[in-house]
Design a protein around this motif. Structure first.
Motif, mmCIF file in Angstrom:
data_model
loop_
_atom_site.group_PDB
_atom_site.id
_atom_site.type_symbol
_atom_site.label_atom_id
_atom_site.label_comp_id
_atom_site.label_asym_id
_atom_site.label_seq_id
_atom_site.Cartn_x
_atom_site.Cartn_y
_atom_site.Cartn_z
ATOM 1 N N PHE A 36 -7.260 -1.541 -13.563
ATOM 2 C CA PHE A 36 -8.198 -1.346 -12.446
ATOM 3 C C PHE A 36 -8.065 0.095 -11.940
ATOM 4 C CE2 PHE A 36 -8.877 -2.380 -7.719
ATOM 5 C CZ PHE A 36 -10.239 -2.203 -7.799
ATOM 6 N N LEU A 65 2.691 -13.717 -9.949
ATOM 7 C CA LEU A 65 3.318 -12.587 -10.648
ATOM 8 C C LEU A 65 3.984 -11.650 -9.638
ATOM 9 C CD1 LEU A 65 0.481 -12.140 -13.256
ATOM 10 C CD2 LEU A 65 2.827 -12.863 -13.722
ATOM 11 N N PRO A 66 4.964 -10.861 -10.107
ATOM 12 C CA PRO A 66 5.771 -10.043 -9.171
ATOM 13 C C PRO A 66 4.957 -9.008 -8.393
ATOM 14 C CG PRO A 66 6.727 -10.031 -11.402
ATOM 15 C CD PRO A 66 5.425 -10.749 -11.487
ATOM 16 N N ASN A 67 3.785 -8.604 -8.938
ATOM 17 C CA ASN A 67 2.998 -7.591 -8.219
ATOM 18 C C ASN A 67 2.144 -8.180 -7.099
ATOM 19 O OD1 ASN A 67 1.044 -8.900 -9.726
ATOM 20 N ND2 ASN A 67 0.560 -7.155 -11.045
ATOM 21 N N TRP A 97 2.457 -7.151 -3.470
ATOM 22 C CA TRP A 97 2.464 -5.701 -3.250
ATOM 23 C C TRP A 97 1.090 -5.070 -3.470
ATOM 24 C CZ3 TRP A 97 6.733 -3.479 -1.271
ATOM 25 C CH2 TRP A 97 7.965 -4.149 -1.414
ATOM 26 N N VAL A 98 0.376 -5.566 -4.460
ATOM 27 C CA VAL A 98 -0.870 -4.934 -4.910
ATOM 28 C C VAL A 98 -2.056 -5.853 -4.600
ATOM 29 C CG1 VAL A 98 -2.132 -4.078 -6.928
ATOM 30 C CG2 VAL A 98 0.368 -3.918 -6.882
ATOM 31 N N PRO A 99 -3.056 -5.395 -3.862
ATOM 32 C CA PRO A 99 -4.285 -6.195 -3.774
ATOM 33 C C PRO A 99 -4.989 -6.167 -5.149
ATOM 34 C CG PRO A 99 -4.151 -4.591 -1.967
ATOM 35 C CD PRO A 99 -3.108 -4.209 -2.990
ATOM 36 N N ILE A 100 -4.641 -7.142 -5.977
ATOM 37 C CA ILE A 100 -5.132 -7.167 -7.360
ATOM 38 C C ILE A 100 -6.662 -7.255 -7.378
ATOM 39 C CG2 ILE A 100 -5.191 -8.588 -9.469
ATOM 40 C CD1 ILE A 100 -2.516 -7.247 -9.190
ATOM 41 N N GLY A 101 -7.270 -6.454 -8.219
ATOM 42 C CA GLY A 101 -8.716 -6.491 -8.380
ATOM 43 C C GLY A 101 -9.092 -6.082 -9.790
ATOM 44 N N LEU A 121 -5.301 -9.584 -14.235
ATOM 45 C CA LEU A 121 -6.758 -9.407 -14.343
ATOM 46 C C LEU A 121 -7.168 -8.119 -15.044
ATOM 47 C CD1 LEU A 121 -7.870 -10.910 -10.891
ATOM 48 C CD2 LEU A 121 -7.754 -12.017 -13.123
ATOM 49 N N GLN A 130 0.231 3.010 -7.008
ATOM 50 C CA GLN A 130 1.423 2.185 -6.790
ATOM 51 C C GLN A 130 2.027 1.880 -8.151
ATOM 52 O OE1 GLN A 130 2.332 -2.204 -5.090
ATOM 53 N NE2 GLN A 130 0.666 -1.217 -3.984
ATOM 54 N N PRO A 168 8.254 -1.458 -5.504
ATOM 55 C CA PRO A 168 7.334 -0.407 -5.956
ATOM 56 C C PRO A 168 7.231 0.724 -4.949
ATOM 57 C CG PRO A 168 6.112 -2.265 -5.072
ATOM 58 C CD PRO A 168 7.557 -2.668 -5.048
ATOM 59 N N TRP A 204 2.042 -1.651 -13.796
ATOM 60 C CA TRP A 204 2.399 -2.465 -12.621
ATOM 61 C C TRP A 204 1.249 -3.345 -12.152
ATOM 62 C CZ3 TRP A 204 5.606 -5.081 -10.003
ATOM 63 C CH2 TRP A 204 5.584 -5.236 -8.621
ATOM 64 N N GLU A 205 0.014 -2.895 -12.352
ATOM 65 C CA GLU A 205 -1.122 -3.617 -11.765
ATOM 66 C C GLU A 205 -1.826 -4.570 -12.724
ATOM 67 O OE1 GLU A 205 -4.494 -1.129 -10.666
ATOM 68 O OE2 GLU A 205 -4.954 -0.704 -12.766
ATOM 69 N N TYR A 248 -8.617 -10.540 -5.575
ATOM 70 C CA TYR A 248 -7.859 -11.764 -5.877
ATOM 71 C C TYR A 248 -6.991 -12.062 -4.660
ATOM 72 C CZ TYR A 248 -5.346 -14.626 -9.471
ATOM 73 O OH TYR A 248 -4.799 -15.632 -10.261
#
Lengths: 441, 441
Positions: A267, B166-168, B171-175, A264, A196, A205, A259-260, B146
């Motif tokens: 990843f 944050l803008p992501n 959209w993104v499963p942040i990890g 954190l 993404q 995105p 973007w990610e 997260y």
């Protein structure tokens, strides 16, 4: 103190180790895990010597080893490098001395063990080009550091032009955890990752094949005995502990990363593949290539837990590094890989001992076979970028290859090869072997 | 579709499983690894039932199992949960049904196997209070997500008042990757970490004991069969794959975190300890507690690789979560732990299937026994913060405990216990057992 295993006049009974240009002379003796290609053999631990591998299972059986060395060879003969790593520096030094003597030309020493092994050469040696290599050991955890200050500065400028180096950089050996499951050994090929990403001018995105696929030139450090949970290593313990070094390619999907990565860290931009070279060059082999290490006097000096006289005197490692690119068109035309850059691990802002001491400073337990990446090793000059992101100024300036092709980021079929070599007056030069990885479509 | 293993009228021949308030009724059947406390036994796989453990090694020998179930029990009888996890959902469902029937009161079914096991109760059961637990399986890689949007928003406000989320995020499963070596099981105690931090008004950082030590309330998801490198899981594959869930305490050193986390994420702030509950509650046990899952219509909808009809219909999990604190003064006075907060995993912004599908979307290989943390599960209201950072508004507002003590962050001797429970009309309630961890000085 340099012991006899760095004697420049010593040669091996394996002729290819004595050529002067091999990565694996008698003075190197790195460990790897191999089997005869295409065989159903169990993986074995071996030592690279010239263009051959000394099979430690066969050598344990056929050599004439003293009892203490037989005991050290026992886990290795079972294919288990971790158990040997766990035994710490004294074991490492003792076995190195024994292997050096066993592979040394018996005409120089009259060693009965060396004669016995030489007589059994057909059983104890396998040509490297007939071997298949695996990861050298079981990797429990993988951490990637960020010790390349030139990389951190150049990349920081792309993301934060006014503030390239964050305020913590010169105080904290910045690191983050990486993925173990997708670490592969030289020869690895991997599919271009999907991911993404969001172009700066895009509303939303999208998901698709990575368009900004990159490599990162790093070295990887293997932990030796490690430390128990809750018991940090001092700088001196850290210095004694680390087992050895490989080359490491930290493949990176730059569009996914951008973007990610907030808040954190990277990843999916990183965990689709990491490639290491197969031979662990030991701390003892690297001994002659140590250098003094100090932060510039205008910079903050390391906090006490990251400082030691030994680290200042010889914490650095003079390892010359190179990255080569071969495209599929070059491969089809029989053209060799093209060198993209050169740098030196001595330019890192933090030493190997500082990486281990910092990592364990909160009580985190490091275990035998854990892998610590150094972060990208770029040199001080623009043409010394350790990644395409740097060499192409963030993808804005294409590189032109000798055959007229251009590259901004990696294309399908591209192979990246890392090389590392240590040389100086008064020592026999050693190398790391190749670390090759290829992008599939 | 709810199968017979959720039959609310079914009771066990182990009386303590039928009390109505146990975490481990016949309808739960979670897996753990145990041995008799203080014994030299090898670790064994067991299933929690009431206040007892069904020893699968003994049960495999003494029960009357059909051949296919004997084969499934084989790795478990050897103490190896990973090999069972690798066999995927059909194996999981088949063994669950067999264990349910074997532990069900034979007066209800006339099962010969249940009668045999009941007759051998003294050999196949061990009281939980006589057992020592270990991590339930070999964890290859640990990733922390997260997914708690209320946590992300509250914590984001502390760091970025104008731009909390944050803008992501939507959209993104942040990890990000975490540390495996320091994961421990309930009962773990650990030394207060030392670390490097810099007060906002300090000229330079210092190194010393963490002053802002915190817990984070999470659930942990164990991967089942996983996926091969380069072969992402679809949402449907991801949903079928995950093995089960534990409670997870992601201990955090907030002062270290604030200073180290840019630009690569938290590192030493987290990797000194992570504590999980010992019993893996399976996907099948959680089946009755699924809930519909949709992002608010005003939010972006998931990209196709993170979307499926099944996920919308039942991707959420209704797990009630609680955090309790017991200080050493409370312990000395015989006072019970004090409940700090309650929340529900159904409020997570991303589902378990989305975590697996996202993680593998770039080709990253997930392996049996890999652990995925959910991120901190705070509820929508301020008193539902899943960490002290949230409950004390960034350390500005002390909590007063019933005995008059106050807390901003954790002090030496403090124990944190996580609880989780699933209940609804028409289903037998199940729980996770306790996840306890204690800070040492």
């Amino acid at each position: 103190m340099i012991d006899h295993t760095h004697d420049t006049s010593a040669t091996a009974w394996v002729a290819s180790a004595n050529t002067g240009h091999t990565d694996f002379p008698l003075q190197n003796l790195p460990y790897g895990r191999f089997k005869r290609a295409g065989s159903q053999q169990d993986w074995r631990i071996g030592v690279a010597i010239g263009d051959q591998i000394l099979d430690l299972k066969a050598a344990a059986q056929l050599g004439r080893w003293p009892t203490d060395i037989q005991a050290l060879l026992h886990p290795l003969a079972q294919g288990d490098l971790n158990r040997f790593m766990a035994q710490g520096p004294a074991a490492r030094k003792a076995l190195r001395a024994a292997l050096f003597d066993a592979l040394r030309d018996p005409a120089q020493t009259g060693s009965a063990n060396a004669r016995a092994l030489q007589a059994a050469a057909a059983q104890v040696l396998l040509p490297q080009d007939q071997a298949e290599m695996s990861l050298p050991c079981q990797i429990g955890d993988y951490t990637d550091f960020y010790t390349g200050i030139h990389h951190a500065t150049t990349v920081g400028k792309l993301f934060r032009p006014d503030n390239p180096l964050l305020p913590n950089y010169k105080w904290v050996p910045i690191g983050y955890h990486g993925r173990v499951s997708s670490i592969g050994v030289s020869g690895q090929s991997f599919r271009r990752p999907q991911g993404q990403f969001k172009a700066p001018d895009a509303e939303v995105p999208s998901f698709g094949p990575c368009k900004r696929l990159d490599y990162e030139l790093e070295v990887g450090v293997f932990v030796g005995a490690g430390n128990a949970l809750g018991e940090p290593m001092s700088m001196d313990q850290a210095e004694a502990d680390w087992f050895g070094i490989v080359l490491l390619n930290d493949w990176s999907a730059r569009d996914v990363q951008a973007w990610e990565y907030q808040p954190l860290g990277p990843f999916l931009a990183k965990n689709f593949a990491t490639t290491i070279s197969p031979w662990i060059v030991t701390q003892e082999a690297l001994e002659p290539f140590r250098t003094a290490f100090e932060h510039p006097p205008t910079d903050p000096q390391p906090l006490p837990y990251l400082d030691s006289p030994a680290n200042r005197a010889q914490g650095g490692l003079n390892i010359e590094l190179e990255v080569h690119l071969q495209t599929s068109a070059m491969r089809a035309a029989g053209q060799p890989a093209h060198r993209l850059m050169q740098s030196n691990f001595a330019d890192a802002y933090w030493t190997v001992a500082q990486m281990l001491a910092h990592h364990s400073s909160n009580g985190c337990n490091l275990q035998p076979g854990d892998l610590l990446g150094s972060g990208t090793q770029s040199g001080p000059r623009p043409e010394q970028g350790g990644s395409l992101l740097e060499l192409t100024q963030g993808g804005k300036q294409a590189l032109t290859l000798p055959n007229g092709e251009t590259r901004v980021f990696l294309q399908d079929g591209d192979s990246i090869t890392l090389h590392g070599r240590c040389q100086r007056e008064g020592a026999v030069a050693i190398g790391f072997g190749a670390c090759v990885g290829t992008v599939r479509g």
